[in-house]
Scaffold this active site. Structure first.
Site, PDB file in Angstrom:
ATOM      1  CD  GLU A 294      -2.050   2.438   8.263  1.00  0.00           C
ATOM      2  OE1 GLU A 294      -2.201   3.362   9.077  1.00  0.00           O
ATOM      3  OE2 GLU A 294      -1.664   2.633   7.089  1.00  0.00           O
TER       4      GLU A 294
ATOM      5  CB  ALA B 115       7.089  -0.854   8.794  1.00  0.00           C
TER       6      ALA B 115
ATOM      7  CD  GLN C 250      -2.807   1.357   2.381  1.00  0.00           C
ATOM      8  OE1 GLN C 250      -3.384   2.405   2.642  1.00  0.00           O
ATOM      9  NE2 GLN C 250      -2.997   0.271   3.111  1.00  0.00           N
TER      10      GLN C 250
ATOM     11  CG  ASN D 286       6.867  -0.448  -0.895  1.00  0.00           C
ATOM     12  OD1 ASN D 286       7.111  -1.057  -1.926  1.00  0.00           O
ATOM     13  ND2 ASN D 286       5.687  -0.535  -0.283  1.00  0.00           N
TER      14      ASN D 286
ATOM     15  CE  LYS E  96      15.214 -12.755  -5.240  1.00  0.00           C
ATOM     16  NZ  LYS E  96      14.605 -13.774  -4.358  1.00  0.00           N
TER      17      LYS E  96
ATOM     18  CG  LEU F 218      12.920  -7.709 -14.869  1.00  0.00           C
ATOM     19  CD1 LEU F 218      13.131  -8.322 -16.264  1.00  0.00           C
ATOM     20  CD2 LEU F 218      13.516  -6.302 -14.807  1.00  0.00           C
ATOM     21  CG  ASN F 219      13.950 -13.650 -11.692  1.00  0.00           C
ATOM     22  OD1 ASN F 219      14.377 -13.078 -10.694  1.00  0.00           O
ATOM     23  ND2 ASN F 219      14.205 -14.924 -11.936  1.00  0.00           N
TER      24      ASN F 219
ATOM     25  N   GLY G 145      -8.471  21.314  20.333  1.00  0.00           N
ATOM     26  CA  GLY G 145      -8.014  22.556  19.724  1.00  0.00           C
ATOM     27  C   GLY G 145      -8.655  23.770  20.369  1.00  0.00           C
ATOM     28  N   GLY G 146      -8.526  24.900  19.698  1.00  0.00           N
ATOM     29  CA  GLY G 146      -9.037  26.149  20.238  1.00  0.00           C
ATOM     30  C   GLY G 146     -10.549  26.193  20.327  1.00  0.00           C
TER      31      GLY G 146
ATOM     32  CG  ASP H  99       0.522   1.032   4.612  1.00  0.00           C
ATOM     33  OD1 ASP H  99       1.751   0.933   4.565  1.00  0.00           O
ATOM     34  OD2 ASP H  99      -0.209   0.118   5.021  1.00  0.00           O
TER      35      ASP H  99
END
Length: 410
Positions: free
Chosen positions: A139, A137, A18, A96, A75, A72-73, A243-244, A168
């Site tokens: 999410e 890692a 993701q 990633n 390796k 595509l390989n 918040g305010g 993510d």
């Protein structure tokens, strides 16, 4: 055909799941030619959470629209040669994989710079350099370690994950910002550069107001929070805005799981609110008629509002509050969002034709550029563009293409 903001920018998308695909999809929506490079088995999410047998999952289709797919390989020796050529012809590479994975393929940053000095090489990782670098890692792991979970939920309950994918997709948005900045800088310098974004760091950036409040704790309790007790860390505070302008989700009739309206009480809104809830005398009462007076009893204030709102459907509450310019919003379920005509009209809920599943509904582009309109097109089938890219653009022969397939290189 209308030109797009990123026309002419080629992105080599070596991402999966993701965080990376969400970034490259945004680039594709902006007009970049995004070539999704997949292992011969495909992005793992093609098969995850399937709703139809032997058809790419919604998980995959909703994160990979407007892209081309090649396999595509990397390796294999020939695969490494082809990858080198793809890098040479690209403006951006996004990946990633786990830490060091691309280096182990033989494509270190130094090597990549030699192949293509103008390349912007963006990497998404779980964490920055340090003790967490090798952690896996996900999410919610990023939410846990970026400050979100400890500050989400109710005071007397456990830490809670948010439904928004801030780990993510939130990291994907940050990555796009870095890539676009690097492409702009390249216009001046002629050089590409590395862009690194960690999921933990992106979540922390989205939690900066909680770090603001952490520092404010040094000077005493946080009056904007409904909590009674404060220690040395920001507590979970339910639906309080913190918040305010105080806010809370108040119940509406008939009391279903999403029969709520989120109401914000501005100073100017107190008088009309007090009348609406049948307590007009509170508009003049010095114990209630200033923000400072109301702050210590926010829970009581929203209880009074809820006693009124709970007798009405949320859309009626919404209409009445808006008529008095009181900021509010109904809690919308996924069903309500999917059926919201205004979101469809704004291109945010989109139906897309898919060659195998027929049609699927996805989320459209939130970025509205007047000179770069977005048309959402289907995610690609696995390896759908092998011939188009390898033969038509890299110049491989049809015979070699067949051989590459036989040998498991593509």
């Amino acid at each position: 055909m209308t030109s797009k903001a990123l026309d002419g920018v080629r992105v080599l998308d070596m991402t999966h799941v993701q965080s990376g695909p969400s970034a490259t999809q945004l680039l594709a929506w902006l007009g970049a030619d995004v070539i999704k490079l997949e292992a011969t088995s495909g992005d793992i999410t093609r098969k995850q959470l399937r709703d139809l047998p032997d058809v790419d999952s919604l998980y995959f289709t909703m994160l990979n629209c407007n892209k081309r797919s090649i396999t595509l390989n990397t390796k294999s020796d020939r695969g490494k040669e082809i990858l080198t050529e793809l890098i040479r012809r690209s403006d951006v590479l996004v990946e990633n994989f786990g830490p060091g994975a691309v280096d182990r393929m033989g494509f270190t940053w130094d090597r990549i710079k030699q192949i293509n000095p103008r390349l912007v090489y963006a990497s998404i990782k779980g964490f920055g350099e340090g003790p967490y670098t090798s952690f896996k890692a996900y999410e919610v792991v990023a939410q846990a370690m970026g400050g979100s979970m400890s500050t989400t939920g109710f005071e007397d309950g456990p830490p809670v994950a948010t439904g928004a994918q801030i780990g993510d997709s939130g990291t994907g948005v940050h990555t796009v910002a870095g890539i676009l900045a690097a492409l702009l800088q390249r216009e001046r310098t002629g050089r590409g550069q590395r862009v690194n974004v960690a999921m933990q760091h992106a979540v922390l950036n989205l939690c900066r107001v909680k770090m603001r409040d952490h520092q404010r704790l040094e000077h005493g309790p946080l009056g904007e929070y409904p909590n009674d007790d404060f220690g040395d860390e920001v507590p979970r505070s339910g639906n309080a805005s913190g918040g305010g302008q105080p806010g809370w989700a108040v119940k509406c009739a008939p009391g279903g799981p999403n029969d709520y309206v989120y109401v914000i009480v501005q100073p100017v809104g107190w008088e009309p609110l007090s009348k609406l809830i049948g307590r007009p005398e509170l508009a003049e009462d010095p114990d209630w008629n200033t923000p400072e007076a109301r702050l210590p009893k926010l829970d009581k204030m929203f209880q009074l509002i809820e006693e009124w709102s709970a007798t009405l459907p949320k859309w009626e509450v919404l209409g009445v509050l808006n008529a008095h310019n009181i900021p509010c919003g109904p809690i919308l379920s996924t069903k309500e969002i999917a059926e919201d005509e205004s979101l469809a009209a704004n291109g945010m809920i989109v139906d897309v034709e898919h060659p195998q599943r027929g049609s699927f509904t996805t989320v459209g582009s939130p970025m509205k550029l007047s000179d770069s309109p977005v048309e959402i097109t289907s995610s690609p089938l696995l390896g759908e563009h092998n011939e188009e890219v390898y033969v038509g653009e890299l110049g491989l022969g049809e015979e070699e293409l067949a051989q590459l397939k036989t040998n498991g290189v593509i």
